[in-house]
Design an enzyme around this catalytic site. Sequence first.
Site: not given
Length: 314
Positions: A136, A139-140
């Site tokens: 992701c 997300c990261d």
Amino acid sequence: MSEEKEKVLIIGSGPAGYTAAIYAARAGLKPVLYTGGQPGGQLTTTGDVENFPGYPKGISGPEMMMELQQQAERFGTRINYGLVTKVDFGGWPHKVTVDETKVIEAEAVIIATGASAKYLGLPSEQRLMSRGVSACAVCDGFFYRGTDVAVVGAGDSAAEEATYLANLCTKVYLIVRRGEMRASKIMQQRVLSNPRIEVLWNTETEEVLGDEEVRGIRVINNQTKEKREIAVKGFFVAIGHQPNTGIFKGLLTMDESGYIICKPGSTHTNVEGVFAVGDAADKIYRQAVTAAGTGCMGALDAERFLAAKEAVLS
Ligand code: NDP
């Protein structure tokens, strides 16, 4: 183990689950929804959703899911955080175990458990999970600002992740196993015209390198057999998804990939009173809007099932 009785139980909290909840709640069925391990589902790990009708300027995935949750709650859906660990569809009402602490007897069950990201299956990928390996970018990606990263995959997800990361990172290697991409033309265009993205065609990942954290990858060109090590800090896997239907195996009819098979044109599974909606039952379209559409169908099918059952019992 505590016990509860419910009319309609919805498992999952993506667009399919919340839409089923909105419709079931508005039909006066007082649904209860269990979110699963990732409240809000896959869209919470997406950037802007630009293709959901009604949002001409786009909307962020997490924001959209918050709004869907609020809409479901507004009509009386009870939303609980919890993971369904076991189901018993042998009798009726159906029995659903949540977090190994509670058994819910439900007259209708709507399965909206969605799908999860796939990984390559390399031991080194597993070992370095969350230490440089991610599925992701939204997300990261933040953690890899100003570094070089790699994305593996050639579909819309990979194209989207690579484009997103190119805004944060100095260089993005996109590792494509064939000589062409599966992604839509517009997404491919964004990738190919981005000077920070280098596509490595006909290339496969042999190993993710690093002890404590990712420091690089070893790739092989499957045409020339030439191997090469590339220094990257982040390794993003974007090679598709698998349905989250493991707990229903052997109980519901599924295809060879684990997608639940519904009776054509409906959300009815092979078990009376169990309905499947969203990505758990859709290997073709897999869009937020189609998930929402089938969520609506699931609630309507459940409502009609309950009305017919009531008529027989009374
Ligand atoms: P897809 O199944 O479309 O693509 C998966 C990609 O991963 C393929 O290109 C495949 O390669 C590659 N792949 C699979 N296994 C491996 C492997 N072991 N090693 C290397 N590469 C591998 O999945 P997506 O998640 O990209 O998309 C799913 C659906 O969601 C699609 O319908 C897509 O259009 C949609 N989507 C839409 C978006 C948007 O509109 N904003 C954003 C993201 C997804 P190969 O081509 O060789 O088979």
